[in-house]
Design a protein around this motif. Structure first.
Motif, short mmCIF file in Angstrom:
data_model
loop_
_atom_site.label_atom_id
_atom_site.label_comp_id
_atom_site.label_asym_id
_atom_site.label_seq_id
_atom_site.Cartn_x
_atom_site.Cartn_y
_atom_site.Cartn_z
N LEU A 8 38.59 38.56 46.29
CA LEU A 8 39.31 38.63 45.31
C LEU A 8 38.48 37.62 44.41
CD1 LEU A 8 41.36 35.08 46.82
CD2 LEU A 8 42.23 37.50 46.07
N LYS A 9 38.65 38.50 42.76
CA LYS A 9 37.67 38.06 42.07
C LYS A 9 38.54 37.70 40.73
CE LYS A 9 35.22 42.15 42.81
NZ LYS A 9 35.03 43.53 42.69
N ALA A 11 40.76 35.91 40.59
CA ALA A 11 41.75 34.77 40.80
C ALA A 11 41.65 33.77 40.82
CB ALA A 11 42.00 35.50 42.52
N ASN A 25 36.52 33.49 44.15
CA ASN A 25 35.92 34.43 44.13
C ASN A 25 34.58 34.27 44.82
OD1 ASN A 25 35.57 35.90 41.24
ND2 ASN A 25 35.37 33.89 40.59
N THR A 50 48.83 33.86 48.95
CA THR A 50 48.69 34.81 48.34
C THR A 50 47.99 35.72 49.57
OG1 THR A 50 48.50 33.13 46.58
CG2 THR A 50 47.54 34.96 46.72
N LEU A 51 47.35 35.71 50.09
CA LEU A 51 46.20 36.69 50.51
C LEU A 51 47.49 38.03 51.40
CD1 LEU A 51 43.55 35.36 51.97
CD2 LEU A 51 43.27 36.38 50.06
N LEU A 57 50.41 37.32 43.29
CA LEU A 57 48.94 36.86 42.61
C LEU A 57 48.70 36.67 40.80
CD1 LEU A 57 45.12 36.45 42.61
CD2 LEU A 57 45.48 38.66 43.33
N ASP A 61 42.09 39.61 40.28
CA ASP A 61 42.79 41.15 41.07
C ASP A 61 42.37 40.12 42.86
OD1 ASP A 61 42.11 42.99 39.36
OD2 ASP A 61 39.66 42.54 38.84
N GLY A 62 42.63 41.51 43.32
CA GLY A 62 42.86 41.57 44.85
C GLY A 62 43.38 41.60 45.19
N THR A 70 47.88 42.84 42.99
CA THR A 70 48.45 42.70 41.97
C THR A 70 49.79 43.88 41.59
OG1 THR A 70 46.55 43.90 40.99
CG2 THR A 70 45.89 41.98 40.84
#
Length: 224
Positions: A8-9, A11, A25, A50-51, A57, A61-62, A70
């Motif tokens: 995750l970035k 997010a 992150n 979400t995962l 999301l 980014d994920g 996304t």
């Protein structure tokens, strides 16, 4: 070779219009064991949802098990979930059928079709969770700890890249909680399956320290 199973970035995690977690992150690699801690209502479950694409999301980014959160299409979500094992607090076993039928139902939903392979895999995972003899028992004939072991076995059936466990010891007494946690450690070691385990039981983490991610006040911090 990239062995990230979760990334995750920047997010942002939402529940409908409500922002739950900001600027998340972190990365989890194959074979890692990670605790996700925080008080009830801090966003742990929203993050896990979400995962596994139960929540969209909205921003950032994920990637999970090779799928981009996304851009994932609705029809791709079942394929993402075939690469994830999910364990809930309340076991979610089907009460109208025995353990074998519960696990067969799950495997057929995951696309398994050969009966000998289904039976072989069920036998393997029940051995791994220490309950090889309960195939013909109904869920109500099992203790809470045994039901959770069956739920963990179910999560393992499809050889997932990662197990997401949402408060898996929440309905168990302290002794059973430790047994379940040790089982997760064993699975992590034996099968090299990454595990992200959400919990608010800080005493477990103090007794069995591992990498820990902390949800609090709309933020997520990696404490390690």
């Amino acid at each position: 070779m990239n062995n990230e199973v979760i990334s995750l970035k920047n997010a942002y995690i939402y529940q409908k219009e409500s922002l739950i977690l900001s600027d998340v992150n972190f990365t989890i690699h194959k074979g890692e064991f990670v605790f996700l801690i925080g008080k009830t209502g801090s966003g742990k479950s929203s993050l896990l949802k979400t995962l596994y694409a139960d929540l969209w999301l909205e921003k950032g980014d994920g990637k999970v098990a090779g799928f981009d959160l996304t851009t994932i299409k609705h029809k791709q979500i079942p394929f993402l979930r075939r690469k994830i094992g999910i364990v809930f607090q309340d076991f979610q076993l089907l009460s109208d059928r025995n353990v074998m039928a519960n696990l067969v139902f799950f495997m057929e939903a995951m696309g398994w079709s050969k009966n000998n392979e289904i039976v072989s895999r069920i036998t393997e995972v029940l051995d791994l969770v220490g309950l090889p003899e309960v195939l013909h028992k109904m869920p109500h004939q099992l203790s809470g700890g045994e039901q959770q072991r069956i739920a963990i076995a179910r999560a393992l059936l499809n050889n997932p890249d990662i197990i997401l466990a949402d408060e898996p010891t929440g309905n168990l007494d302290p002794e059973k909680s430790i047994e379940i946690l040790k089982l997760f450690f064993k699975i992590n070691e034996v099968s090299n399956t990454a595990i992200l385990m959400a919990t608010h039981e800080l005493d477990l983490i103090e007794r069995f320290p591992k990498r820990t991610i902390f949800c609090d006040n709309g933020r997520v911090d990696d404490l390690t």
